[in-house]
Scaffold this active site. Structure first.
Site, PDB file in Angstrom:
ATOM      1  CB  ILE A  30      -0.936  -0.011   1.232  1.00  0.00           C
ATOM      2  CG1 ILE A  30      -1.902   1.188   1.206  1.00  0.00           C
ATOM      3  CG2 ILE A  30      -0.182  -0.075   2.546  1.00  0.00           C
ATOM      4  CD1 ILE A  30      -2.979   1.121   2.298  1.00  0.00           C
ATOM      5  CB  SER A  31       1.248   4.096  -2.323  1.00  0.00           C
ATOM      6  OG  SER A  31       1.512   3.403  -3.508  1.00  0.00           O
TER       7      SER A  31
END
Length: 213
Positions: A63-64
């Site tokens: 997840i960025s």
């Protein structure tokens, strides 16, 4: 799936941090302040969910970090009812932010495990993209084109031609380009054949995969 006052307080702190790092789009900041990021992570990471960091989500994906999500979203200049193609659904967090900005989101995921997981999660959070697709992001989604904007959430060694072709005139393509490190790149379609290119420094993403099995 709880979202508490404590979580909201942590989100408010995160929004302040993003402002301090230079995110100025008030709508993007409001969306980050609204989306319960901890619900998109494995519960073992919940205590760290509102740190400005990337985390693993399985299938060698991440997840960025919130700053990256906010930065890409800001570059898109999202308006209500914009038709946006997202390449790399991942955890669904970027999808959720675009949805909160009022966009009609079409999202493609290459990893079947993540596709199934996120397809179940988003409806539980009342986040309803127009389409979630298991497929090859390099090909885009020609049957739903053209798009007001396209965002790629994985590192691409080059800019895929089909994505450029599926952009409206005036549309914006935000894509990290490079092998080990990427340069955040914005292409604005000026007419049928011409694109204006802007670059925004180094970022690090997992690779954009093709050839869906």
């Amino acid at each position: 799936m709880k979202d508490t006052n404590k979580h909201q307080g942590l989100r408010n702190q995160l929004v302040k941090q993003l402002e301090d790092k230079g995110i100025t789009d008030k709508n993007v900041l409001a969306a980050i302040g609204k989306i319960p990021r901890h619900l998109f992570l494995d519960s073992s990471f919940e205590d760290f969910a509102y740190q400005d960091k990337a985390f693993p989500i399985g299938a060698d994906q991440t997840i960025s970090q919130p700053y990256t999500v906010a930065f890409q979203s800001q570059l898109l200049e999202v308006e209500k009812d914009h038709k946006i193609l997202e390449i790399g659904t991942g955890s669904g967090y970027q999808t959720a932010v675009l949805f909160a900005l009022g966009a009609n989101v079409f999202s493609i995921e290459r990893q079947n495990h993540l596709f199934k997981k996120t397809s179940l999660l988003l409806p539980k959070l009342n986040i309803r993209p127009k389409k979630l697709i298991f497929g090859d992001g390099y090909k885009g989604l020609p049957e739903s084109a053209p798009f007001d904007s396209i965002v790629v959430t994985a590192g691409a060694p080059f800019i895929p031609q089909p994505l450029m072709a599926q952009l409206k005139v005036g549309g914006r393509l935000v894509i990290p380009v490079g092998e080990k490190e990427q340069i955040m790149t914005l292409l604005i379609r000026k007419n049928e054949t011409q694109f204006e290119k802007h670059e925004f420094g180094d970022f690090r993403f997992v690779p954009l995969l093709e050839n869906k099995n």
